[in-house]
Design a protein around this motif. Structure first.
Motif, PDB file in Angstrom:
ATOM      1  N   ARG A  55       0.785  -1.084   0.021  1.00  0.00           N
ATOM      2  CA  ARG A  55       0.258  -0.068   0.122  1.00  0.00           C
ATOM      3  C   ARG A  55       0.550   1.252  -0.168  1.00  0.00           C
ATOM      4  O   ARG A  55       0.426   2.275  -0.496  1.00  0.00           O
ATOM      5  CB  ARG A  55      -0.871   0.038   1.147  1.00  0.00           C
ATOM      6  N   GLY A  56       1.767   1.363   0.710  1.00  0.00           N
ATOM      7  CA  GLY A  56       2.840   2.325   0.780  1.00  0.00           C
ATOM      8  C   GLY A  56       3.527   2.614  -0.696  1.00  0.00           C
ATOM      9  O   GLY A  56       3.748   3.657  -1.118  1.00  0.00           O
ATOM     10  N   MET A  61       3.888   5.886  -5.469  1.00  0.00           N
ATOM     11  CA  MET A  61       3.802   6.207  -7.012  1.00  0.00           C
ATOM     12  C   MET A  61       2.849   7.257  -7.242  1.00  0.00           C
ATOM     13  O   MET A  61       2.861   7.911  -8.214  1.00  0.00           O
ATOM     14  CB  MET A  61       3.443   4.829  -7.606  1.00  0.00           C
ATOM     15  N   ALA A  62       1.574   7.218  -6.569  1.00  0.00           N
ATOM     16  CA  ALA A  62       0.610   8.326  -6.656  1.00  0.00           C
ATOM     17  C   ALA A  62       1.431   9.753  -6.661  1.00  0.00           C
ATOM     18  O   ALA A  62       1.116  10.678  -7.415  1.00  0.00           O
ATOM     19  CB  ALA A  62      -0.542   8.277  -5.992  1.00  0.00           C
ATOM     20  N   HIS A  63       2.299   9.717  -5.631  1.00  0.00           N
ATOM     21  CA  HIS A  63       2.937  11.011  -5.238  1.00  0.00           C
ATOM     22  C   HIS A  63       3.747  11.566  -6.416  1.00  0.00           C
ATOM     23  O   HIS A  63       3.978  12.560  -6.980  1.00  0.00           O
ATOM     24  CB  HIS A  63       3.671  10.677  -3.851  1.00  0.00           C
ATOM     25  N   ALA A  74      -1.117   3.390 -10.437  1.00  0.00           N
ATOM     26  CA  ALA A  74      -1.165   2.452  -9.843  1.00  0.00           C
ATOM     27  C   ALA A  74      -2.247   2.513  -8.608  1.00  0.00           C
ATOM     28  O   ALA A  74      -2.545   3.608  -8.389  1.00  0.00           O
ATOM     29  CB  ALA A  74       0.206   2.332  -8.915  1.00  0.00           C
ATOM     30  N   TRP A  75      -2.920   1.281  -8.089  1.00  0.00           N
ATOM     31  CA  TRP A  75      -3.775   1.420  -7.182  1.00  0.00           C
ATOM     32  C   TRP A  75      -3.566   0.196  -6.258  1.00  0.00           C
ATOM     33  O   TRP A  75      -3.194  -0.784  -6.578  1.00  0.00           O
ATOM     34  CB  TRP A  75      -5.264   1.121  -8.052  1.00  0.00           C
ATOM     35  N   PRO A  76      -4.228   0.426  -4.945  1.00  0.00           N
ATOM     36  CA  PRO A  76      -3.934  -0.700  -4.023  1.00  0.00           C
ATOM     37  C   PRO A  76      -4.779  -1.604  -4.453  1.00  0.00           C
ATOM     38  O   PRO A  76      -5.794  -1.467  -4.956  1.00  0.00           O
ATOM     39  CB  PRO A  76      -4.372   0.111  -2.723  1.00  0.00           C
ATOM     40  N   GLY A  77      -4.366  -2.951  -4.233  1.00  0.00           N
ATOM     41  CA  GLY A  77      -5.287  -4.147  -4.197  1.00  0.00           C
ATOM     42  C   GLY A  77      -6.173  -4.434  -3.230  1.00  0.00           C
ATOM     43  O   GLY A  77      -6.235  -3.715  -2.216  1.00  0.00           O
ATOM     44  N   LEU A  83      -0.569  -4.871  -5.582  1.00  0.00           N
ATOM     45  CA  LEU A  83      -0.541  -3.793  -6.117  1.00  0.00           C
ATOM     46  C   LEU A  83      -1.007  -3.638  -7.721  1.00  0.00           C
ATOM     47  O   LEU A  83      -0.472  -4.709  -8.257  1.00  0.00           O
ATOM     48  CB  LEU A  83       0.837  -3.097  -6.237  1.00  0.00           C
ATOM     49  N   LEU A  84      -1.938  -3.006  -7.738  1.00  0.00           N
ATOM     50  CA  LEU A  84      -2.600  -3.053  -9.297  1.00  0.00           C
ATOM     51  C   LEU A  84      -2.007  -1.740 -10.208  1.00  0.00           C
ATOM     52  O   LEU A  84      -1.621  -0.970  -9.590  1.00  0.00           O
ATOM     53  CB  LEU A  84      -4.004  -2.750  -8.973  1.00  0.00           C
ATOM     54  N   MET A  85      -1.376  -2.270 -11.349  1.00  0.00           N
ATOM     55  CA  MET A  85      -0.947  -1.019 -12.059  1.00  0.00           C
ATOM     56  C   MET A  85      -1.324  -1.204 -13.623  1.00  0.00           C
ATOM     57  O   MET A  85      -1.854  -2.115 -14.037  1.00  0.00           O
ATOM     58  CB  MET A  85       0.750  -1.427 -12.231  1.00  0.00           C
ATOM     59  N   GLU A  86      -1.038  -0.118 -14.449  1.00  0.00           N
ATOM     60  CA  GLU A  86      -1.636  -0.251 -15.631  1.00  0.00           C
ATOM     61  C   GLU A  86      -0.477  -1.180 -16.470  1.00  0.00           C
ATOM     62  O   GLU A  86       0.797  -1.114 -15.968  1.00  0.00           O
ATOM     63  CB  GLU A  86      -1.540   1.136 -16.405  1.00  0.00           C
TER      64      GLU A  86
END
Length: 251
Positions: A55-56, A61-63, A74-77, A83-86
């Motif tokens: 989660r961190g 990555m959002a920052h 990226a998004w938390p799973g 970790l979910l990513m494009e």
């Protein structure tokens, strides 16, 4: 909208963490600590086998994306280890150099540019004056050359600290990998290392010592890796001296 989310694409329909079953999709690859699966919505799932909390990593990555740094969306799973990513298309810098589509000196300059850009991003905590965001594993396998430009992946080791350590780690990891390759690749190491080091602030002895200590403590290194560590450090020192000499001659 929070600043960190400005540069992220919209999420696909449906909650990002809903993954069917224990095998969420096609296994795309297995790394040292995680497996990567393809998801039907065009994203990938990075799932840590070690139980690490991802989660961190998603928040970092959002920052970075919010400040224009090239990272995957990226998004938390659903699980803390997910970790979910494009899904990104394109070769790694290592693949591009190996196939001859990217010159070694251009690869070195690219890595230096990505490190400088990273260290210009405002840190999230900056516990000490001068602390910057560090990747600590930014090497040719962790940079994808996509249609939108280079994108840096694998932020599991990221932290904040002295940016000189980040440059030293990149150079040491790269030197160690090159020394483990066939002679024609190992012999070309200065062609990528010198431009990398020339593009960064000079590394101090303490940066190289800290990088060696950190690298030696990596539990994923095997006996061959450990056997190349001091030779890799000597190679980095020699390339740093060559970079400094060429910079002085040019200036």
């Amino acid at each position: 909208m929070p600043e960190d989310a400005r540069h992220l694409p919209p999420e696909p329909d449906g909650p990002p963490g809903e993954l069917p079953g224990e095998q969420p999709g096609e296994l795309l690859g297995t790394g040292r600590t995680a497996d990567v699966f393809a998801l039907p919505d065009g994203r990938v799932l990075r799932r840590y086998r070690t139980g690490a909390d991802a989660r961190g990593e998603a928040e970092l990555m959002a920052h970075l994306a919010g400040h224009g740094y090239p990272v995957p969306a990226a998004w938390p799973g659903e699980r803390p280890t997910d970790l979910l990513m494009e899904r990104l298309d394109g070769p790694t810098v290592a693949q591009a150099v190996t196939t001859g589509t990217l010159a070694p000196d251009a690869a070195g300059r690219l890595l230096a540019d990505l490190l400088r850009r990273l260290h210009a991003v405002p840190p999230r905590t900056a516990a000490r004056p001068g602390d910057r965001l560090l990747h600590l594993d930014l090497h040719p396998e962790n940079v994808l050359l996509t249609a939108r430009g280079p994108v840096v992946i694998d932020w599991a080791t990221a932290t904040e600290g002295d940016p000189g350590l980040d440059g030293a780690m990149s150079a040491l990891v790269l030197a160690q990998a090159l020394l483990g390759m066939p002679p024609e690749y190992a012999g070309a190491a200065p062609a990528i290392l010198v431009p990398l080091l020339r593009g960064l602030p000079p590394l101090g002895t303490h940066h190289l010592a800290a990088a060696r200590t950190r690298r030696a403590a990596d539990p994923m290194l095997d006996a061959a890796d450990h056997g190349r560590l001091d030779a890799a450090l000597d190679l980095v020192r020699a390339c740093a001296a060559e970079a400094a000499a060429s910079e002085a001659a040019a200036g």
